[in-house]
Design a protein around this motif. Sequence first.
Motif, PDB file in Angstrom:
ATOM      1  N   LEU A  33       0.818  -1.213   0.000  1.00 23.34           N
ATOM      2  CA  LEU A  33       0.000   0.000   0.000  1.00 23.34           C
ATOM      3  C   LEU A  33       0.852   1.264   0.000  1.00 23.34           C
ATOM      4  O   LEU A  33       0.485   2.264  -0.618  1.00 23.34           O
ATOM      5  N   ILE A  34       1.988   1.232   0.684  1.00 22.80           N
ATOM      6  CA  ILE A  34       2.847   2.418   0.768  1.00 22.80           C
ATOM      7  C   ILE A  34       3.721   2.561  -0.478  1.00 22.80           C
ATOM      8  O   ILE A  34       3.874   3.656  -1.036  1.00 22.80           O
ATOM      9  N   LYS A  35       4.299   1.442  -0.926  1.00 19.73           N
ATOM     10  CA  LYS A  35       5.273   1.478  -2.021  1.00 19.73           C
ATOM     11  C   LYS A  35       4.680   1.093  -3.376  1.00 19.73           C
ATOM     12  O   LYS A  35       5.384   1.191  -4.395  1.00 19.73           O
ATOM     13  N   ASN A  36       3.422   0.643  -3.389  1.00 21.68           N
ATOM     14  CA  ASN A  36       2.801   0.168  -4.633  1.00 21.68           C
ATOM     15  C   ASN A  36       3.633  -0.926  -5.291  1.00 21.68           C
ATOM     16  O   ASN A  36       3.861  -0.933  -6.505  1.00 21.68           O
ATOM     17  N   LYS A  37       4.117  -1.859  -4.461  1.00 30.78           N
ATOM     18  CA  LYS A  37       4.919  -2.976  -4.944  1.00 30.78           C
ATOM     19  C   LYS A  37       4.215  -4.292  -4.635  1.00 30.78           C
ATOM     20  O   LYS A  37       3.337  -4.345  -3.765  1.00 30.78           O
ATOM     21  N   PRO A  38       4.596  -5.366  -5.344  1.00 33.07           N
ATOM     22  CA  PRO A  38       4.030  -6.684  -5.003  1.00 33.07           C
ATOM     23  C   PRO A  38       4.409  -7.072  -3.574  1.00 33.07           C
ATOM     24  O   PRO A  38       5.311  -6.481  -2.962  1.00 33.07           O
ATOM     25  N   ARG A  39       3.738  -8.089  -3.049  1.00 29.84           N
ATOM     26  CA  ARG A  39       4.026  -8.568  -1.698  1.00 29.84           C
ATOM     27  C   ARG A  39       5.497  -8.982  -1.584  1.00 29.84           C
ATOM     28  O   ARG A  39       6.016  -9.689  -2.448  1.00 29.84           O
ATOM     29  N   THR A  40       6.140  -8.541  -0.524  1.00 21.73           N
ATOM     30  CA  THR A  40       7.564  -8.834  -0.344  1.00 21.73           C
ATOM     31  C   THR A  40       7.800 -10.073   0.521  1.00 21.73           C
ATOM     32  O   THR A  40       8.944 -10.473   0.725  1.00 21.73           O
ATOM     33  N   ALA A  41       6.728 -10.664   1.057  1.00 22.64           N
ATOM     34  CA  ALA A  41       6.862 -11.860   1.887  1.00 22.64           C
ATOM     35  C   ALA A  41       5.540 -12.623   1.875  1.00 22.64           C
ATOM     36  O   ALA A  41       4.497 -12.094   1.477  1.00 22.64           O
ATOM     37  N   THR A  42       5.621 -13.867   2.296  1.00 21.41           N
ATOM     38  CA  THR A  42       4.428 -14.694   2.456  1.00 21.41           C
ATOM     39  C   THR A  42       4.047 -14.721   3.928  1.00 21.41           C
ATOM     40  O   THR A  42       4.912 -14.868   4.796  1.00 21.41           O
ATOM     41  N   VAL A  43       2.763 -14.571   4.202  1.00 23.82           N
ATOM     42  CA  VAL A  43       2.278 -14.639   5.584  1.00 23.82           C
ATOM     43  C   VAL A  43       1.260 -15.769   5.667  1.00 23.82           C
ATOM     44  O   VAL A  43       0.277 -15.789   4.917  1.00 23.82           O
ATOM     45  N   SER A  44       1.508 -16.707   6.596  1.00 20.58           N
ATOM     46  CA  SER A  44       0.638 -17.874   6.758  1.00 20.58           C
ATOM     47  C   SER A  44       0.143 -17.958   8.193  1.00 20.58           C
ATOM     48  O   SER A  44       0.816 -17.509   9.129  1.00 20.58           O
ATOM     49  N   ALA A  45      -1.022 -18.563   8.372  1.00 22.28           N
ATOM     50  CA  ALA A  45      -1.604 -18.718   9.703  1.00 22.28           C
ATOM     51  C   ALA A  45      -0.939 -19.887  10.432  1.00 22.28           C
ATOM     52  O   ALA A  45      -0.965 -21.021   9.952  1.00 22.28           O
ATOM     53  N   LEU A  46      -0.339 -19.595  11.590  1.00 22.46           N
ATOM     54  CA  LEU A  46       0.234 -20.652  12.428  1.00 22.46           C
ATOM     55  C   LEU A  46      -0.836 -21.323  13.278  1.00 22.46           C
ATOM     56  O   LEU A  46      -0.676 -22.466  13.712  1.00 22.46           O
ATOM     57  N   THR A  47      -1.892 -20.582  13.543  1.00 26.26           N
ATOM     58  CA  THR A  47      -3.038 -21.050  14.323  1.00 26.26           C
ATOM     59  C   THR A  47      -4.287 -20.532  13.621  1.00 26.26           C
ATOM     60  O   THR A  47      -4.178 -19.746  12.676  1.00 26.26           O
ATOM     61  N   PRO A  48      -5.477 -20.945  14.043  1.00 26.12           N
ATOM     62  CA  PRO A  48      -6.660 -20.247  13.530  1.00 26.12           C
ATOM     63  C   PRO A  48      -6.466 -18.747  13.723  1.00 26.12           C
ATOM     64  O   PRO A  48      -6.062 -18.298  14.799  1.00 26.12           O
ATOM     65  N   LEU A  49      -6.728 -17.985  12.679  1.00 24.60           N
ATOM     66  CA  LEU A  49      -6.333 -16.575  12.648  1.00 24.60           C
ATOM     67  C   LEU A  49      -7.519 -15.692  12.274  1.00 24.60           C
ATOM     68  O   LEU A  49      -8.259 -15.990  11.341  1.00 24.60           O
ATOM     69  N   GLU A  50      -7.686 -14.610  13.031  1.00 24.02           N
ATOM     70  CA  GLU A  50      -8.669 -13.578  12.692  1.00 24.02           C
ATOM     71  C   GLU A  50      -7.911 -12.285  12.404  1.00 24.02           C
ATOM     72  O   GLU A  50      -7.074 -11.875  13.209  1.00 24.02           O
ATOM     73  N   VAL A  51      -8.183 -11.683  11.257  1.00 26.46           N
ATOM     74  CA  VAL A  51      -7.509 -10.440  10.900  1.00 26.46           C
ATOM     75  C   VAL A  51      -8.530  -9.388  10.493  1.00 26.46           C
ATOM     76  O   VAL A  51      -9.588  -9.696   9.942  1.00 26.46           O
ATOM     77  N   MET A  52      -8.196  -8.141  10.797  1.00 29.86           N
ATOM     78  CA  MET A  52      -8.977  -7.009  10.326  1.00 29.86           C
ATOM     79  C   MET A  52      -8.301  -6.491   9.066  1.00 29.86           C
ATOM     80  O   MET A  52      -7.100  -6.242   9.059  1.00 29.86           O
ATOM     81  N   VAL A  53      -9.069  -6.337   8.002  1.00 27.87           N
ATOM     82  CA  VAL A  53      -8.519  -5.993   6.693  1.00 27.87           C
ATOM     83  C   VAL A  53      -9.020  -4.617   6.265  1.00 27.87           C
ATOM     84  O   VAL A  53     -10.214  -4.317   6.362  1.00 27.87           O
ATOM     85  N   ILE A  54      -8.082  -3.791   5.807  1.00 31.38           N
ATOM     86  CA  ILE A  54      -8.447  -2.479   5.279  1.00 31.38           C
ATOM     87  C   ILE A  54      -7.964  -2.408   3.836  1.00 31.38           C
ATOM     88  O   ILE A  54      -6.807  -2.704   3.535  1.00 31.38           O
ATOM     89  N   ASP A  55      -8.865  -2.064   2.903  1.00 31.47           N
ATOM     90  CA  ASP A  55      -8.493  -2.038   1.487  1.00 31.47           C
ATOM     91  C   ASP A  55      -7.790  -0.725   1.143  1.00 31.47           C
ATOM     92  O   ASP A  55      -7.693   0.195   1.958  1.00 31.47           O
ATOM     93  N   ARG A  56      -7.288  -0.657  -0.088  1.00 30.26           N
ATOM     94  CA  ARG A  56      -6.469   0.479  -0.496  1.00 30.26           C
ATOM     95  C   ARG A  56      -7.224   1.807  -0.394  1.00 30.26           C
ATOM     96  O   ARG A  56      -6.688   2.799   0.106  1.00 30.26           O
ATOM     97  N   GLN A  57      -8.454   1.837  -0.856  1.00 27.87           N
ATOM     98  CA  GLN A  57      -9.210   3.089  -0.835  1.00 27.87           C
ATOM     99  C   GLN A  57      -9.431   3.574   0.596  1.00 27.87           C
ATOM    100  O   GLN A  57      -9.220   4.754   0.901  1.00 27.87           O
ATOM    101  N   SER A  58      -9.850   2.662   1.477  1.00 28.50           N
ATOM    102  CA  SER A  58     -10.077   3.036   2.880  1.00 28.50           C
ATOM    103  C   SER A  58      -8.768   3.431   3.547  1.00 28.50           C
ATOM    104  O   SER A  58      -8.730   4.340   4.386  1.00 28.50           O
ATOM    105  N   PHE A  59      -7.675   2.758   3.160  1.00 29.19           N
ATOM    106  CA  PHE A  59      -6.367   3.089   3.715  1.00 29.19           C
ATOM    107  C   PHE A  59      -5.949   4.501   3.312  1.00 29.19           C
ATOM    108  O   PHE A  59      -5.435   5.268   4.130  1.00 29.19           O
ATOM    109  N   GLN A  60      -6.185   4.850   2.053  1.00 32.33           N
ATOM    110  CA  GLN A  60      -5.839   6.198   1.584  1.00 32.33           C
ATOM    111  C   GLN A  60      -6.657   7.261   2.314  1.00 32.33           C
ATOM    112  O   GLN A  60      -6.147   8.322   2.673  1.00 32.33           O
ATOM    113  N   GLU A  61      -7.937   6.968   2.550  1.00 33.79           N
ATOM    114  CA  GLU A  61      -8.784   7.887   3.312  1.00 33.79           C
ATOM    115  C   GLU A  61      -8.242   8.037   4.732  1.00 33.79           C
ATOM    116  O   GLU A  61      -8.213   9.144   5.287  1.00 33.79           O
TER     117      GLU A  61
END
Length: 281
Positions: free
Chosen positions: A222-250
């Motif tokens: 979102l900051i650099k407009n680059k592809p993902r620089t790493a892989t992130v995987s769930a080690l346990t059941p995982l709950e995440v809050m997600v903010i999309d690009r438009q909401s992030f810019q706001e």
Amino acid sequence: MSEEEIPREKKIESLLFAPLSDEEFARIYQKLRSVKVPEGVKICREGEEGDSIFIIVEGEVEVSKSLPETGEEKVLARLGPGDFFGEFGYFIDGRRHASVTALSDLELLEITKADMDEITQQYPQVKEVMLKFYKERVLDNLLAFSPLTQGFSPQERRKLIEKFKLQEYQEGEVVVEEGEEGDAMFLIKSGKAEVTTIDPRDKRRLTLARLGPGDFFGEVSLIKNKPRTATVSALTPLEVMVIDRQSFQELTQEHPEIVDLLEQTIEKRVEDTIKRIREKK
């Protein structure tokens, strides 16, 4: 007890009992214990045992929680007539997860867990209301202590919650893949995740970090407009809050300081990655 027998001042517009008719509320009123608390008294202390729920009839309280690093208390919210508190102990482990202090002389209605269980069996809509507020307060606490948003006011955090969507992942599931395009950032609500990258020398997967509640990832795209620089995987059941690009810019337009914090985070993570690769030699 009939509705007419309920003292007039007790007929508060409580969010907790909003789904009930006056007749239904009259039936459960006898289970509520009236409590008067002087100004300055702590009704709940973080860490103590307690699973009863309190409804504010008159007065105002301050909800606070200790910062993990320093132990200093951080104010999370102020509550007034009609609001309720104590649901964390009810839903989780029978302990207080925050301190609540009387900002004025208070009149409260207290409900024990046993009585609340009986009420919610008869009126499941009450439990639905309580569960909704519990989930919102879990998210608010998360934002209050996350490095990304801990400087926000309670009003700003409530507004920010509306920008996030909740997603769940099973253990072992990939959340983001290195090299793919990214249009969202993630804040961990519960569970643990592992950050890995491909070592350019031997093409083996290298673990960079393990993340937990309050940690965030996906900021580089979102900051650099680059592809993902790493892989992130769930080690346990995982709950995440997600903010999309438009909401992030706001969000960053309203709070440009977040960009500075993320830039610092990106720089540190790049340094950590280089260090891990060098250590592997």
